[in-house]
Design a protein around this motif. Structure first.
Motif, PDB file in Angstrom:
ATOM      1  N   VAL A   1     -33.247  28.282  22.633  1.00  0.00           N
ATOM      2  CA  VAL A   1     -31.974  28.469  21.935  1.00  0.00           C
ATOM      3  C   VAL A   1     -32.164  29.024  20.520  1.00  0.00           C
ATOM      4  N   ASP A   2     -33.317  28.798  19.897  1.00  0.00           N
ATOM      5  CA  ASP A   2     -33.546  29.280  18.532  1.00  0.00           C
ATOM      6  C   ASP A   2     -34.261  30.634  18.486  1.00  0.00           C
ATOM      7  N   ASP A   3     -34.528  31.199  19.664  1.00  0.00           N
ATOM      8  CA  ASP A   3     -35.139  32.545  19.676  1.00  0.00           C
ATOM      9  C   ASP A   3     -34.083  33.616  19.417  1.00  0.00           C
ATOM     10  N   SER A   4     -34.536  34.726  18.824  1.00  0.00           N
ATOM     11  CA  SER A   4     -33.627  35.865  18.654  1.00  0.00           C
ATOM     12  C   SER A   4     -33.411  36.534  20.005  1.00  0.00           C
ATOM     13  N   GLN A   5     -32.181  36.606  20.423  1.00  0.00           N
ATOM     14  CA  GLN A   5     -31.853  37.199  21.722  1.00  0.00           C
ATOM     15  C   GLN A   5     -32.084  38.705  21.748  1.00  0.00           C
ATOM     16  N   TYR A   6     -32.133  39.331  20.555  1.00  0.00           N
ATOM     17  CA  TYR A   6     -32.192  40.797  20.519  1.00  0.00           C
ATOM     18  C   TYR A   6     -33.542  41.327  20.998  1.00  0.00           C
TER      19      TYR A   6
ATOM     20  N   LEU B   1     -31.795  40.056   0.295  1.00  0.00           N
ATOM     21  CA  LEU B   1     -32.908  40.773   0.918  1.00  0.00           C
ATOM     22  C   LEU B   1     -32.631  40.966   2.404  1.00  0.00           C
ATOM     23  N   PHE B   2     -32.172  39.893   3.050  1.00  0.00           N
ATOM     24  CA  PHE B   2     -31.621  40.039   4.404  1.00  0.00           C
ATOM     25  C   PHE B   2     -30.735  38.849   4.711  1.00  0.00           C
ATOM     26  N   LYS B   3     -29.851  39.052   5.656  1.00  0.00           N
ATOM     27  CA  LYS B   3     -28.914  37.998   6.039  1.00  0.00           C
ATOM     28  C   LYS B   3     -28.467  38.240   7.467  1.00  0.00           C
ATOM     29  N   HIS B   4     -28.300  37.159   8.206  1.00  0.00           N
ATOM     30  CA  HIS B   4     -27.610  37.273   9.486  1.00  0.00           C
ATOM     31  C   HIS B   4     -26.980  35.942   9.847  1.00  0.00           C
ATOM     32  N   THR B   5     -25.772  36.026  10.352  1.00  0.00           N
ATOM     33  CA  THR B   5     -25.057  34.860  10.857  1.00  0.00           C
ATOM     34  C   THR B   5     -24.757  35.111  12.332  1.00  0.00           C
ATOM     35  N   ASP B   6     -25.009  34.122  13.162  1.00  0.00           N
ATOM     36  CA  ASP B   6     -24.637  34.241  14.570  1.00  0.00           C
ATOM     37  C   ASP B   6     -23.170  33.827  14.699  1.00  0.00           C
ATOM     38  N   PHE B   7     -22.342  34.727  15.205  1.00  0.00           N
ATOM     39  CA  PHE B   7     -20.904  34.430  15.251  1.00  0.00           C
ATOM     40  C   PHE B   7     -20.573  33.270  16.186  1.00  0.00           C
ATOM     41  N   ARG B   8     -21.515  32.931  17.099  1.00  0.00           N
ATOM     42  CA  ARG B   8     -21.249  31.857  18.055  1.00  0.00           C
ATOM     43  C   ARG B   8     -21.145  30.494  17.398  1.00  0.00           C
ATOM     44  N   ASP B   9     -22.106  30.244  16.480  1.00  0.00           N
ATOM     45  CA  ASP B   9     -22.242  28.865  15.969  1.00  0.00           C
ATOM     46  C   ASP B   9     -22.474  28.822  14.465  1.00  0.00           C
ATOM     47  N   GLU B  10     -22.404  29.982  13.822  1.00  0.00           N
ATOM     48  CA  GLU B  10     -22.683  30.080  12.389  1.00  0.00           C
ATOM     49  C   GLU B  10     -24.090  29.610  12.016  1.00  0.00           C
TER      50      GLU B  10
ATOM     51  N   SER C   1     -30.756  26.825  12.071  1.00  0.00           N
ATOM     52  CA  SER C   1     -30.965  27.396  13.402  1.00  0.00           C
ATOM     53  C   SER C   1     -29.878  26.896  14.346  1.00  0.00           C
ATOM     54  N   PRO C   2     -29.710  27.541  15.481  1.00  0.00           N
ATOM     55  CA  PRO C   2     -28.748  27.044  16.475  1.00  0.00           C
ATOM     56  C   PRO C   2     -29.000  25.583  16.830  1.00  0.00           C
ATOM     57  N   SER C   3     -30.263  25.192  16.989  1.00  0.00           N
ATOM     58  CA  SER C   3     -30.492  23.798  17.369  1.00  0.00           C
ATOM     59  C   SER C   3     -30.154  22.852  16.219  1.00  0.00           C
ATOM     60  N   GLN C   4     -30.349  23.296  14.981  1.00  0.00           N
ATOM     61  CA  GLN C   4     -29.932  22.470  13.841  1.00  0.00           C
ATOM     62  C   GLN C   4     -28.407  22.348  13.797  1.00  0.00           C
ATOM     63  N   VAL C   5     -27.737  23.452  14.064  1.00  0.00           N
ATOM     64  CA  VAL C   5     -26.269  23.396  14.094  1.00  0.00           C
ATOM     65  C   VAL C   5     -25.831  22.409  15.172  1.00  0.00           C
ATOM     66  N   ALA C   6     -26.456  22.525  16.354  1.00  0.00           N
ATOM     67  CA  ALA C   6     -26.082  21.646  17.463  1.00  0.00           C
ATOM     68  C   ALA C   6     -26.348  20.191  17.126  1.00  0.00           C
ATOM     69  N   ALA C   7     -27.418  19.951  16.357  1.00  0.00           N
ATOM     70  CA  ALA C   7     -27.768  18.576  16.010  1.00  0.00           C
ATOM     71  C   ALA C   7     -27.022  18.093  14.767  1.00  0.00           C
ATOM     72  N   GLY C   8     -26.174  18.947  14.233  1.00  0.00           N
ATOM     73  CA  GLY C   8     -25.386  18.538  13.070  1.00  0.00           C
ATOM     74  C   GLY C   8     -26.145  18.591  11.765  1.00  0.00           C
ATOM     75  N   LYS C   9     -27.329  19.206  11.803  1.00  0.00           N
ATOM     76  CA  LYS C   9     -28.077  19.373  10.545  1.00  0.00           C
ATOM     77  C   LYS C   9     -27.623  20.658   9.881  1.00  0.00           C
ATOM     78  N   SER C  10     -27.472  20.634   8.565  1.00  0.00           N
ATOM     79  CA  SER C  10     -26.979  21.853   7.945  1.00  0.00           C
ATOM     80  C   SER C  10     -27.846  22.314   6.796  1.00  0.00           C
ATOM     81  N   SER C  11     -29.034  21.765   6.685  1.00  0.00           N
ATOM     82  CA  SER C  11     -29.873  22.251   5.601  1.00  0.00           C
ATOM     83  C   SER C  11     -31.202  22.723   6.142  1.00  0.00           C
ATOM     84  N   CYS C  12     -31.952  23.328   5.272  1.00  0.00           N
ATOM     85  CA  CYS C  12     -33.192  23.958   5.681  1.00  0.00           C
ATOM     86  C   CYS C  12     -34.300  23.426   4.814  1.00  0.00           C
ATOM     87  N   SER C  13     -35.224  22.726   5.419  1.00  0.00           N
ATOM     88  CA  SER C  13     -36.277  22.082   4.635  1.00  0.00           C
ATOM     89  C   SER C  13     -37.079  23.104   3.852  1.00  0.00           C
ATOM     90  N   SER C  14     -37.293  24.248   4.453  1.00  0.00           N
ATOM     91  CA  SER C  14     -38.209  25.202   3.831  1.00  0.00           C
ATOM     92  C   SER C  14     -37.634  25.825   2.578  1.00  0.00           C
TER      93      SER C  14
END
Lengths: 685, 685
Positions: A178-183, B369-378, B660-673
């Motif tokens: 689920v976290d892989d880029s589908q593109y 520098l770069f950005k992308h949002t997945d429209f499915r789940d943000e 990531s999608p799995s973080q969104v699904a798990a209700g996590k909204s931050s990024c450790s890195s």
């Protein structure tokens, strides 16, 4: 004065909450009112769009000129609704009188595909037996169908299906995890989705099959980067702070900054709309633009193999730049002291919705504004500039567009666009020839050639609405080298060609003459140069529309046939590819070509209220460094005042450092006027 | 490894102070040594220039490849001196052997006009009886001669005086008060100064006289602004700070930053010279450019009336961009944590001199520098970029040129130039017609049309010295609309044309194909795209040379005849308008045209060590807002890696925010890195 009057009116009317500025987008309360009124009269319809019906220009200009006495333009909303059975209705609602003033069935059109429309396709695709069958053929077992994804796109136009059935094409992908880029895992077939029946009505299957790629994932999210060795550790922080706050003032949605005044609007289609842009020239508030927006765009792909010709998204007209806009965040999208504005929309069910932080407004240091040193004595001045940036970012499936409207202190307006996000990709077999229509950016991943062509709509108001557009070419003077008029051959000048008619104004870019276009007020000459005051369009990324004349994209994207079109102003001419863009055939071409035909290509556009339409952008031949996510690619254009001011309008910006010849002679080396200004760290070392 | 070896050598040689890197400019001590050696052998000469004689490339490449075993290239200086009687000498001094190895009289040339040369003209002009007479004629009394000023320019070329006499033309001005801008009071005549005899040998007087302007001053220094109402008070400070310091490391003059390594040189002529530019691609240090510099420029003016054809300054070749460089100051010219480097020169008397803070090196935030949002789940990632800027600013009489070499994390090199300073002005009578050759920017002030054409010298080293240049045009595919190969007309591709010879490589810009040029290594294919690794020149401000073929400027500025020239590398081909530029007639044309002729226009430049020469710039039709001092006008070009990397090289830059999608699904909204990275204020609001 306009703002004063709004406050007075508010006070007279209800003592407290101000009435909206006529250019303000609808509030959620207004959207709710519109929906209730429509529901009341027309029952259960699905809402496609509810937005401000912009005030008619004549009324608006009258009010802007005399806010004390002229009537406030009526507050109204435009509505697009889809009734059961797919019937499309265009309506108008008067918000002052609280009534639906227009409600008409518009046959043979498809309005914008909304985010809700897009969201529902993937679920249907995964369940469809014929899609499951196709997945099986290329190596995806039935139990993996939850790993199948699709980016639904408008179908563009497909002559097999026409305009009457509301359709989407599903560009298919696969995610191993689920976290892989589908593109990285594009699938080779393309289902067609009927939005009314929620069914897959057809699948386009290519003659040569391309089994699912077995390449390793190519990812960009942090977990993948951590696994590959983690993030670089050698970037020290840069802090940008404004301890005293911003230098601009917001009154409602009107921003005042460094002599500029701008109304910041927003709609579901164009995103940011800037209205009534004026510049205070030493006390004289001079109108510059009545309205500025990105009005349309088209992204044609260059692979002629069926069905890739359908990939030519009109991201604004088919999906809505406002609808796709990102919610922005401090320090991620912008730095410094940020003023955010939200955007309100309607959803399909008729509820008002909000995108938080849709618009970002902030200032940035702009480097050296001007500098000069006298070589005789090192007397000098150096002054730093500041810029104001009004931005939004929207995500169109794989791509993101970052749109920056930049105002400079010197009267220049700059439009910057950054392209980032992810390439649209298609499957390819090992060793398959791309035939030059694309690039293998990763094993099994063919990224097709494409153009991003944007249409900037400029409604100039250069010292008044009656403006004239000139084409300006840098050309050589007459006479051969050695002749009396050109002994040394060094003569050159600015050749100006007046556009008297829309036909004359259909003009292309010419790099060999550094071509620019001027929006001039020929009724007002600069007192020194005796040339008309004007704003000049300086734009250098202006590729021609590469799809051929007479072809599908050429027919549908009439605005993109020329770098510049000019039309006489008309209230309802906002969308240069037409009001309802999805599934238009281009026969006849909507928008600009239709308007020009109807007004008469030889009608006058001289010294009248005109609109300039500028198509610019870039042609992208992908390469592996654009993948799996693209480093932002920048683009820029300028609207510059020329012969507009009688002198440099930024001389009163406090210098960072200055010393005059007499100060140098007297041994003084500092400048009283700049101490304590700037960032406080300014000094000559 | 190169740097380690230098440190080892240092230790072996003297235990402490390191030997200079072979690309380092001469130190003041080295300049003093050179002068002493020359004086010792050749007596009392005036020094025009003493600079690094750059190491021969073959030796240098050998040493860069094997610093442990290959000999360190010899340290040498080039010298230009003028002996009594005006005899010009070109010399070489071996600094290791401490001897003059070459000393030759070069007849019929004039070397650079130095700042000292320029400084002495005004004094002479004010004393000259014929100048005093001319001043009287246009209304300046003898007692006001101290208010008369001149900007001395090289004479360009004037066939009446030829090359043998060292000349300057004095562009004349007047200052009512010492702190007034003289450019508001141009005088109509032009004295010619003999630099050898220090005399005015001729005055060009126009057929129509233009008495001294009586217009009020038009000033920009603080006292004048204060008098007119003072400075604006509404700019709040923006602070840019780097509390942990910079992200780059300097070892001598080698800077390492974000995978880049660059040697930062400087000379009196080109200013900044960047050498041995490499990019560390995941452990593989890949060469990109051997040398980058602005090698020449020409500023032709477009007024054909005599003697304005002489205004076509070669600011680098005739004056020296290094010689004219500004001493920079924190918070004025640059903000943030700055690393400065000084520049050392020789003066006429043979003393070494220093310009403090000649080069500014700093970082800036570079936005998204770069950005992308997945429209499915943000699910999303947004990463901010950083850039490294190596800059200098030089003042060429009235104008300033701000030169910014910008390195991006993604492998892109950007060259930005900002033009500011003051327009060159000429006198005009009230009501006089400019004939389109200039603009009246203020009463009595005619600012002539002109071009700023820069020549970028690129010595590519794209994965090795053997490179090939291709022209790339975006063109339509074959077949008519409706034909089997182009049913919908949407095919387009990148048409590549290999330059096999210097003749083929003389190419012009074509905006209609979005033309770019690639410097490719055809011996190394990208493993995914199977295309040669390359760097692409993307440049959009590319006007043609407007002075006509066969005319004076065309003859002298051979490099500017085409947007791109390509030559086979040769050690001594650095200056594309020739080594000694002042007073060249262009018959024959020096520099590029001569080299191409001599190498053979049909000789091979395929897969060999090549140099690409790119002429770019802009055409300036002045307007009143450019006066009395110009708001900076920007220009930019890019050198972009294409098919060079196998993927986006900045994926490991810490994101501002990601989920990531799995973080969104798990209700996590931050990024450790990303916590603690960036500016610390990053958050989703």
């Amino acid at each position: 004065m306009v703002l004063d009057r709004l406050q007075q009116l508010t006070h007279q009317v209800n003592g407290s909450s101000p009435p909206p500025h006529p250019f303000d987008p609808l509030s959620t309360a207004e959207i709710d009112t519109v929906v209730a009124l429509v529901r009341n009269e027309h029952g259960k319809v699905n809402f496609n769009a509810v937005g401000l019906f912009e005030p008619r220009k004549a009324e608006m200009m009258a009010w802007l000129e005399n806010p004390q006495t002229a009537p406030l333009p009526a507050r109204a909303a435009e509505v697009v609704a889809i009734a059961p059975g797919g019937k499309v209705y265009d309506g108008l609602v008067d918000l002052d009188q609280k009534k639906v003033t227009q409600w008409q069935h518009t046959p043979g059109v498809q309005p914008i595909i909304t985010m809700e429309d897009l969201q529902e396709v993937e679920h249907v695709v995964r369940q469809d037996p014929k899609v499951i069958e196709q997945c099986g053929i290329i190596g995806i077992p039935r139990e993996d169908m939850h790993k199948v994804y699709c980016d639904p796109w408008t179908i563009g136009y497909d002559e097999r299906f026409g305009t009457d059935i509301r359709l989407q094409q599903a560009l298919m992908y696969y995610r191993p995890h689920v976290d892989d880029s589908q593109y990285t895992y594009p699938l080779d077939f393309c289902p067609i989705f009927n939005a009314e029946t929620k069914q897959i009505i057809h699948i386009d299957v290519p003659p040569i099959r391309r089994p699912l790629s077995k390449a390793a994932p190519n990812n960009y999210l942090p977990a993948a980067i951590e696994k590959e060795g983690g993030f670089r550790q050698d970037l020290k922080p840069i802090h940008i702070t404004q301890p005293e706050g911003v230098s601009f003032k917001m009154t409602g949605r009107v921003i005042e900054w460094q002599n500029w005044s701008i109304h910041v609007g927003f709609n579901y289609r164009e995103g940011i709309v800037l209205n009534n842009i004026t510049f205070n020239d030493r006390g004289d508030v001079r109108p510059v633009f009545y309205r500025l927006s990105l009005a349309e765009m088209v992204v044609p792909y260059g692979n002629p193999e069926h069905p890739h010709q359908r990939k030519h998204a009109f991201d604004l007209g088919e999906y809505g730049g406002g609808y796709m806009t990102n919610s922005l965040s401090l320090g991620c999208d912008c730095k410094g002291a940020i003023h955010y504005m939200d955007a309100a929309f309607v959803n399909r069910a008729g509820a008002s919705t909000i995108v938080k932080n849709a618009i970002c407004i902030h200032e940035e240091d702009a480097g050296i504004l001007f500098k000069h040193t006298d070589f005789r004595d090192e007397s000098m001045v150096v002054t730093r500039g500041r810029k104001l940036i009004i931005s939004h970012i929207f995500t169109a499936a794989n791509y993101e567009y970052c749109v920056y409207w930049i105002f400079h202190q010197d009267g220049t307006v700059q439009l910057d666009i950054k392209l980032t996000g992810i390439l649209n990709t298609y499957a390819m077999n090992p060793g398959e020839d791309t035939h030059g229509w694309g690039t293998e950016v990763y094993p099994g991943v063919n990224a097709h050639n494409h153009q991003h062509l944007f249409c900037l709509r400029v409604d100039p108001n250069v010292d008044g609405p009656n403006n004239t557009v000139f084409q300006v070419d840098a050309v050589r003077g007459p006479g051969e080298v050695g002749s009396p008029e050109s002994k040394y051959g060094n003569a050159f000048y600015a050749q100006k060609t007046k556009f008297s008619t829309p036909r004359e104004a259909m003009s292309d870019y010419d790099g060999s003459t550094s071509r620019t276009w001027e929006m001039a007020n020929t009724n007002k000459l600069n007192p020194y140069s005796k040339k008309p005051v004007c704003y000049k369009l300086v734009s250098r990324e202006v590729p021609p529309l590469l799809p051929k004349e007479g072809g599908l994209v050429w027919k549908r994207a009439g605005f993109a046939r020329h770098a510049v079109h000019v039309t006489k102003y008309s209230d309802d001419q906002i969308h240069p590819a037409g009001r309802h863009v999805p599934q238009t055939s281009g026969e006849p071409s909507q928008g600009l070509p239709a308007w020009i035909e109807s007004a008469g290509p030889d009608s006058s556009i001289d010294n009248t209220d005109v609109v300039l339409w500028h198509t610019f952008g870039l042609t992208h031949f992908p390469s592996p460094e654009d993948y799996p996510i693209m480093p932002a690619e920048p683009m820029t254009l300028l609207l510059r005042p020329r012969n507009f001011f009688t002198r440099n309008p930024v001389l009163d910006v406090p210098p960072s450092f200055a010393r005059s010849p007499s100060q140098v002679a007297a041994g003084k080396s500092s400048c009283s006027s700049c101490s304590g200004k700037g960032d406080g760290s300014s000094r000559l070392v």
